[in-house]
Write a protein that holds these residues in place. Structure first.
Motif, short mmCIF file in Angstrom:
data_model
loop_
_atom_site.label_atom_id
_atom_site.label_comp_id
_atom_site.label_asym_id
_atom_site.label_seq_id
_atom_site.Cartn_x
_atom_site.Cartn_y
_atom_site.Cartn_z
N PHE A 94 14.73 5.56 11.69
CA PHE A 94 13.88 5.64 12.88
C PHE A 94 12.41 5.43 12.51
N THR A 95 12.03 5.91 11.31
CA THR A 95 10.64 5.72 10.84
C THR A 95 10.32 4.24 10.66
N VAL A 96 11.28 3.48 10.13
CA VAL A 96 11.09 2.03 9.98
C VAL A 96 10.79 1.40 11.33
N PHE A 97 11.59 1.74 12.33
CA PHE A 97 11.39 1.18 13.67
C PHE A 97 10.03 1.59 14.23
N PHE A 98 9.66 2.85 14.05
CA PHE A 98 8.38 3.31 14.61
C PHE A 98 7.22 2.53 14.03
N PHE A 99 7.14 2.44 12.70
CA PHE A 99 5.99 1.78 12.08
C PHE A 99 6.01 0.26 12.30
N ALA A 100 7.19 -0.32 12.45
CA ALA A 100 7.26 -1.76 12.72
C ALA A 100 6.57 -2.10 14.03
N PHE A 101 6.57 -1.16 14.98
CA PHE A 101 5.95 -1.42 16.27
C PHE A 101 4.56 -0.78 16.36
N LEU A 154 0.82 -1.21 0.00
CA LEU A 154 0.00 0.00 0.00
C LEU A 154 0.85 1.26 0.00
N TYR A 155 2.10 1.17 0.47
CA TYR A 155 2.98 2.33 0.50
C TYR A 155 3.96 2.35 -0.67
N LEU A 156 3.90 1.35 -1.53
CA LEU A 156 4.78 1.32 -2.70
C LEU A 156 4.04 1.73 -3.98
N THR A 157 2.79 1.29 -4.13
CA THR A 157 2.05 1.62 -5.36
C THR A 157 1.76 3.12 -5.53
N PRO A 158 1.63 3.92 -4.44
CA PRO A 158 1.42 5.36 -4.68
C PRO A 158 2.56 6.04 -5.43
N ILE A 159 3.76 5.49 -5.36
CA ILE A 159 4.87 6.07 -6.13
C ILE A 159 4.56 5.97 -7.62
N ILE A 160 4.02 4.82 -8.03
CA ILE A 160 3.66 4.61 -9.44
C ILE A 160 2.40 5.40 -9.79
N GLY A 161 1.41 5.38 -8.87
CA GLY A 161 0.16 6.09 -9.12
C GLY A 161 0.36 7.59 -9.29
N GLY A 162 1.28 8.16 -8.52
CA GLY A 162 1.58 9.58 -8.68
C GLY A 162 2.20 9.88 -10.04
N TRP A 163 3.09 9.00 -10.49
CA TRP A 163 3.74 9.19 -11.79
C TRP A 163 2.71 9.10 -12.91
N ILE A 164 1.79 8.13 -12.85
CA ILE A 164 0.76 7.98 -13.89
C ILE A 164 -0.13 9.23 -13.95
N GLN A 207 5.99 -1.56 7.70
CA GLN A 207 4.73 -2.30 7.66
C GLN A 207 4.98 -3.80 7.56
N LYS A 208 5.92 -4.20 6.70
CA LYS A 208 6.22 -5.63 6.56
C LYS A 208 6.86 -6.17 7.83
N ALA A 209 7.74 -5.38 8.43
CA ALA A 209 8.37 -5.81 9.68
C ALA A 209 7.33 -5.97 10.78
N ALA A 210 6.30 -5.12 10.77
CA ALA A 210 5.23 -5.22 11.77
C ALA A 210 4.52 -6.57 11.66
N GLY A 211 4.22 -6.97 10.42
CA GLY A 211 3.57 -8.27 10.22
C GLY A 211 4.45 -9.43 10.62
N THR A 212 5.74 -9.34 10.28
CA THR A 212 6.68 -10.43 10.60
C THR A 212 6.85 -10.57 12.11
N MET A 213 7.04 -9.45 12.80
CA MET A 213 7.25 -9.51 14.25
C MET A 213 5.97 -9.88 14.99
#
Length: 593
Positions: free
Chosen positions: A326-333, A74-84, A541-547
């Motif tokens: 730090f953002t990765v850590f925050f969203f993972a938890f 969900l956080y990767l496809t907006p990069i493409i959607g914005g370009w289109i 987000q993926k780390a959150a699911g894994t942990m």
């Protein structure tokens, strides 16, 4: 364009153009459907076959692996959607396309077959890619030349985000838990469709705003990024002489392919026993090797590009990269609210209230539900008065949607009040984040505007520490649950307090990320670093699911209290590190505040 902007500002609602509130309600219904469906995922996938409301009876690890991949995409496809949208469709049409695709996604999920479920998730990921970056770009164009009003506009807009999340989780959750999962998934799709209709029918209000592709993808960011001092002009010259090389592009392609392979292979391997990477390298499984390789290649890309810039640019991008980590850590938890905290609400929390406790909860719940709805309905009435002659059909669709919301809210409250005892829905706890944001945001806003406004590193540190303290409360609440227990009856107060601390942590971080990125990164690198920032959130987000998927393994071997204790210590440790690094980060930022 300027004429269209002036026309928009002629019809004002609460000091802002009526078009802002069309976008407000569009975002509200999209967030209603998004969060309403999202809160159901882990409950539906893990609900036992042999129950009053049977789900798919998946192991928690499998469910959270799939949810982690879904949330990450969900956080990767907006990069493409914005370009289109920039190159082909324009922002407004991209929003409509996204809404239609997401409506189809919700409809597919409501069928509850294996194929339709996965198809629905795929459509929601694609639709979000079109919707997410482009509705904010419409606001950006609306307020060109009126930058002083943008902060207020975005405050109003993000109230729509939280209002949608609040009612979506409450009502979709209520229907799903009490009448069946299809009802919850289907309700999300109905309001997504109504949101699309009211936006599409209001198109004449915007004129050419957002109608044609722009040459540059505009992400809403503070305006000082384009004010170039002599130093910044020197920086700009340096960037012109430092284009992306073939080596850079190869690294981008390889790290992207590796990351996507990991995202898809992880749930396939766990759920379907299908391994896209059936090999080992130096004792590492194919999955682990590929994700490590993708990480190394991406870091190589970042390091080699940073090294080619002038010292000031280099230092600032290093600072942004540290904040990204730090953002990765925050969203993972923080995103445990999607997984392990929802499971804790369903399986380990005493949600049955009787007597005076039930009565008090019913009154509080009724006020929480109706007061915000009354305020938003009043805004709808003001919009209707200003724009009925211009976009009457759009307003009628919006009014019908609100009639539906009021009907569902009243039915839900009636259902709760006629029963002497009360069982709180597990999905109800998800609304607390939105409620606390709406309640506390003005206080935090005042804090940031005062002379006591902390630095970026201090805000990150405070946010991570508050996040850890929320898990400390859960760890204490779960401390008496024996190892391997599948159910318990912990007081609801622990979850409520955990959500309070987590929301305060979010409010410390939420104004920092893109704001500081815009100030620290030169204009010609904004697009690249914006993509990196979304990538950081996707990894979290993926780390959150894994942990979160480790909940059974850790709680069986140790205890559920230990599981949440791990989620306490790591954020607090990273938060303290951010505070310790404050002087270094200030130096790297070269005077940017």
């Amino acid at each position: 364009m300027s004429t269209d902007i002036e026309n928009l500002f002629k019809d004002k609602v609460i000091g802002h153009p009526a078009g802002l509130f069309v976008l407000f309600f569009t975002e509200m219904w999209e967030r209603f459907s998004f969060y309403g469906m999202r809160i159901l995922l882990v409950l539906f996938l893990t609900a036992p076959f042999a129950s009053d409301n049977p789900g798919w009876d998946w192991p928690r690890e499998h469910a959270l692996s799939l949810i982690g991949t879904y949330a990450s995409l969900l956080y990767l496809t907006p990069i493409i959607g914005g370009w289109i949208a920039d190159k082909i469709t324009g922002y407004r049409m991209a929003v409509v396309i996204g809404c239609v695709i997401m409506t189809l996604g919700h409809a597919a999920m409501a069928l509850e077959t294996t194929f339709s479920f996965y198809l629905g998730l795929a459509l929601l990921v694609i639709g979000t890619g079109f919707f997410k970056p482009n509705i904010t770009s419409v606001i950006s164009e609306m307020y060109k030349g009126k930058e002083s009003k943008k902060d207020g506009a975005y405050t109003i807009f993000y109230m729509g985000v939280n209002a949608g999340a609040f009612f979506g989780m409450m009502l979709c959750g209520y229907l799903a838990e009490n009448f069946g999962w299809s009802w919850g998934f289907g309700l999300a799709g109905i309001f997504m469709f109504l949101g699309m209709l009211q936006f599409w029918l209001a198109g004449s209000l915007f004129g050419s705003i957002g109608a044609k592709p722009s040459k540059v993808y505009e992400v809403e960011l503070p305006q000082n990024i384009n004010e170039e001092s002599p130093e910044e002009q020197e920086v700009a010259t340096d960037i012109k002489l430092n284009p992306f090389t073939l080596f850079d592009k190869i690294l981008i392609a390889l790290s992207t392919i590796g990351g996507l392979l990991y995202l898809f292979n992880d749930p396939l391997e766990k759920i379907k026993d299908i391994n896209l990477l059936p090999f080992e390298v130096a004792g590492l499984s194919g999955t682990n090797f590929i994700v490590l390789l993708a990480l190394v290649l991406f870091l190589l890309l970042l390091v080699t590009r940073i090294a080619r810039y002038l010292p000031v640019v280099r230092d600032r991008i290093i600072a942004v990269s540290i904040f990204g980590l730090f953002t990765v850590f925050f969203f993972a938890f923080f995103e445990q609210s999607l997984g392990s905290m929802t499971l804790f609400a369903r399986d380990y929390t005493n949600r049955e209230l009787i007597g005076s406790s039930a009565t008090i909860f019913k009154i509080v719940d009724a006020l929480l539900t109706t007061v915000p709805l009354i305020i938003i309905t009043w805004v709808l009435f003001l919009l209707f008065k200003k724009t009925y002659t211009r976009i009457g059909l759009s307003n009628i669709i919006l009014a019908l949607a609100f009639v539906g919301i009021w009907g569902l809210v009243m039915y839900r409250l009636y259902d709760k009040f006629i029963n002497p005892t009360l069982e709180i829905d597990a999905t109800w706890f998800g609304i607390l984040n939105s409620f606390f944001i709406i309640s506390l945001a003005p206080l935090f806003s005042k804090w940031w505007e005062s002379k006591y406004n902390p630095s970026a590193a201090m805000k990150y540190g405070l946010g991570l520490i508050l996040l850890g303290l929320g898990f400390a409360i859960l760890s204490y609440g779960a401390s008496d649950i024996p190892s391997g227990a599948k159910t318990a009856s912990v007081s609801i107060i622990f979850l409520i307090l955990a959500y309070l601390f987590h929301t305060m942590g979010e409010l410390c971080l939420s104004p920092v990320g893109l704001s500081y990125l815009s100030k620290l990164v030169p204009p010609r690198m904004i697009g690249f670093m914006f993509g990196v920032w979304y990538l950081a959130i996707a990894v979290g987000q993926k780390a959150a699911g894994t942990m979160g998927g480790m909940i059974d393994k850790i709680s069986e071997q140790y205890s559920l209290g230990t599981f949440f204790l791990i989620f306490t210590l790591i954020p607090i440790g990273v938060g303290l590190l951010s505070i310790v690094l404050n002087p270094v980060l200030k130096k790297l930022m070269h005077g940017v505040r």
